[in-house]
Write a protein that holds these residues in place. Structure first.
Motif, mmCIF file in Angstrom:
data_model
loop_
_atom_site.group_PDB
_atom_site.id
_atom_site.type_symbol
_atom_site.label_atom_id
_atom_site.label_comp_id
_atom_site.label_asym_id
_atom_site.label_seq_id
_atom_site.Cartn_x
_atom_site.Cartn_y
_atom_site.Cartn_z
ATOM 1 N N LYS A 68 -38.278 47.524 3.435
ATOM 2 C CA LYS A 68 -39.073 46.344 3.902
ATOM 3 C C LYS A 68 -38.081 45.181 3.949
ATOM 4 N N PRO A 69 -38.700 43.945 4.749
ATOM 5 C CA PRO A 69 -38.099 42.901 4.890
ATOM 6 C C PRO A 69 -37.959 42.311 3.398
ATOM 7 N N LEU A 70 -36.964 41.462 3.013
ATOM 8 C CA LEU A 70 -36.802 40.869 1.822
ATOM 9 C C LEU A 70 -37.451 39.459 1.961
ATOM 10 N N PHE A 71 -37.268 38.611 3.240
ATOM 11 C CA PHE A 71 -37.651 37.503 3.309
ATOM 12 C C PHE A 71 -37.697 37.550 5.069
ATOM 13 N N THR A 72 -38.055 36.259 5.655
ATOM 14 C CA THR A 72 -38.021 35.870 6.997
ATOM 15 C C THR A 72 -37.520 34.631 7.143
ATOM 16 N N ILE A 73 -36.827 34.337 8.002
ATOM 17 C CA ILE A 73 -36.086 32.880 8.292
ATOM 18 C C ILE A 73 -36.848 32.586 9.478
ATOM 19 N N ASN A 74 -37.400 31.281 9.462
ATOM 20 C CA ASN A 74 -38.160 30.805 10.726
ATOM 21 C C ASN A 74 -37.855 29.272 10.719
ATOM 22 N N SER A 75 -38.601 28.429 11.619
ATOM 23 C CA SER A 75 -38.063 27.152 12.132
ATOM 24 C C SER A 75 -38.366 26.066 10.807
ATOM 25 N N ALA A 76 -39.307 26.974 9.809
ATOM 26 C CA ALA A 76 -39.612 25.958 8.681
ATOM 27 C C ALA A 76 -38.561 25.985 7.729
ATOM 28 N N ASN A 77 -37.832 27.107 7.490
ATOM 29 C CA ASN A 77 -36.873 27.258 6.337
ATOM 30 C C ASN A 77 -35.397 27.359 6.790
ATOM 31 N N VAL A 78 -35.219 27.169 8.240
ATOM 32 C CA VAL A 78 -33.765 27.390 8.977
ATOM 33 C C VAL A 78 -32.787 26.539 8.005
ATOM 34 N N GLY A 79 -33.220 25.338 7.517
ATOM 35 C CA GLY A 79 -31.989 24.561 6.797
ATOM 36 C C GLY A 79 -31.508 25.459 5.646
ATOM 37 N N GLN A 80 -32.618 25.904 4.971
ATOM 38 C CA GLN A 80 -32.477 26.497 3.710
ATOM 39 C C GLN A 80 -31.300 27.691 3.721
ATOM 40 N N TYR A 81 -31.473 28.270 4.942
ATOM 41 C CA TYR A 81 -30.401 29.531 5.217
ATOM 42 C C TYR A 81 -29.107 29.194 6.030
ATOM 43 N N GLU A 82 -29.033 27.923 6.465
ATOM 44 C CA GLU A 82 -27.870 27.635 7.705
ATOM 45 C C GLU A 82 -26.708 27.964 7.242
#
Length: 452
Positions: A68-82
């Motif tokens: 299963k996915p651990l988490f999803t990166i999207n436009s809202a949290n992109v900065g956190q994972y950049e």
């Protein structure tokens, strides 16, 4: 001091410790250990057999259906994972908030190779060399520089990586316009490496032949490529057969930034297969290693029950079907040399440490603007012990269109690896013969692609 500096360079050149291969490094030079965070596991030999009861007719089914996915990166949290994204991924997340997101799954290091292949890499380590941009003394190695010292060596590892000796496959690609309109292109190809060809010519890396099966406007166009190993000594030879003219002609533009039929201009010839061809137009810099979220173990996209209309969406393919994982990648930057011509002024490639496959590319225009972002989904062919691309997607950030290729959900015939070939099948005459059979509609070439 100059002499001291020179002596230092000489010492460094001989300091590469190839005895590490197969120990703390994998046989092809990846770090065997996991990372400190525990988010990348240790490499334990790869996925070397198919799931129980599997048959090739099923396509490459997902061996990890319960992940299963651990988490999803999207436009809202992109900065956190950049810090763990390519520039292209970050741009896609921001530009297409409704259409592009990244489901991140547990990392599985599935890449593995037949022992004969890795034994050859280890035996040749330290013996292969570069003269200019050309490769010397490859002698059957598929990772000439398992401990690379520069960007050109890393790029050569990608160019000659192991793809099963010979691969025959049919696939569908889709140019998708900014409004979501798309059409289907059928292409059938074979690429046979020198070791699998009878009476092979000297200085050959592989022979490739491919033809369009649809739409009608492209059907019967056939390409032939003879790829050299040492590209200083000899340039790529390429031919094209055009069904309208019914003749074979040389195709010098089937290289570099030539534009391929059926691509709507959204990729250059040298972007096929992640990156291909002579690396002489760029200065290559090895920027080191990074941990990046890359499309990996993307088996879900090969599910034969999926229909293309479920996959193709405006701006990008349906993100629910794409699996991303955290992997260590080599980052290699190519900068266009002064006086050389290419539509891309700079390119950043992200090469998987376990397979040397380009998993992502950021391509910049000659003014330095990020123009195109490519992603290549890797799967391990567990029956043949070959990592290969299951799909490639080329996003044009300027137009909002994209091209996706390598899909085979609606194709029955399995991909074949370890295929052998005859030199006579890869001569210009063979194109004419093949073109003739396609014209007569004998069905000899068509039967692979007539779907129920």
């Amino acid at each position: 001091t100059l002499v001291v500096a020179m002596l230092g360079l000489v010492a460094n050149a001989h300091a590469t410790d190839f005895s590490r291969l197969g120990k703390d490094l994998t046989p092809v030079g990846a770090e065997r250990a996991g990372n400190a965070d525990g988010t990348i596991p240790a490499w334990e030999g790869g996925l070397m057999q198919p799931p129980a009861g599997w048959t090739p007719q099923q396509g490459y089914i997902d061996p990890f259906p319960d992940d299963k996915p651990l988490f999803t990166i999207n436009s809202a949290n992109v900065g956190q994972y950049e810090a763990k994204l390519t520039s292209g991924q970050a741009a896609l997340l921001r530009k297409y908030p409704q259409n592009f997101r990244m489901n991140v799954y547990p990392t599985r290091r599935t890449v593995g190779y037949p022992k004969a292949v890795t034994d050859r890499v280890i035996a040749q380590a330290g013996k292969v060399s570069l003269q200019g941009f050309g490769l010397k003394d490859l002698n059957g190695s598929t990772t000439p520089f398992p401990i690379p010292e520069n960007g050109l060596q890393a790029i050569w590892n990608h160019l000659v990586r192991y793809l099963g000796g010979g691969i025959v496959r049919a696939g569908h690609s889709f140019p998708v316009r900014p409004n979501g309109d798309f059409y289907k292109i059928g292409f059938s190809s074979q690429r046979i490496y020198a070791q699998n060809v009878e009476n092979v010519e000297p200085n050959r890396l592989f022979y490739a032949l491919g033809y369009f099966t649809e739409p009608a406007t492209l059907r019967g166009t056939i390409f032939l490529v003879h790829e050299p190993v040492d590209q200083v000594a000899e340039q790529r030879s390429a031919w094209i057969y055009n069904s309208g003219q019914r003749r074979v002609r040389r195709a010098p533009d089937l290289a570099y930034d030539g534009i391929n039929d059926g691509s709507e201009g959204m990729l250059t010839t040298d972007q096929v297969d992640g990156y291909n061809g002579a690396p002489d137009r760029y200065e290559w810099q090895l920027l080191g290693k990074r941990e990046i979220y890359v499309p990996y173990n993307t088996y879900r996209l090969s599910d034969k029950s999926l229909k293309y209309k479920d996959v193709i969406r405006p701006k990008s393919i349906n993100p629910d079907y794409v699996r991303y994982e955290l992997h260590r990648v080599w980052v290699v930057e190519g900068t266009l040399k002064p006086g050389q011509r290419h539509i891309y002024g700079k390119r950043t490639f992200y090469l998987d440490e376990d397979s040397w496959s380009v998993l992502a590319e950021d391509a910049y225009d000659t003014r330095g603007g990020l123009w195109r972002a490519s992603l290549h989904g890797l799967v391990q062919a567990y029956d043949a012990q070959v990592p290969f691309y299951h799909f490639g997607i080329y996003h044009d950030l300027d137009s909002g269109g994209y091209l996706v290729g390598g899909l085979d959900n609606e194709i029955r015939e399995p991909i074949q690896f370890n295929v052998r070939g005859k030199l006579g099948d890869f001569q210009p005459d063979a194109l004419r013969r093949l073109g003739g059979t396609m014209h007569r509609g004998t069905g000899g070439q068509r039967r692979d692609h007539d779907h129920p």
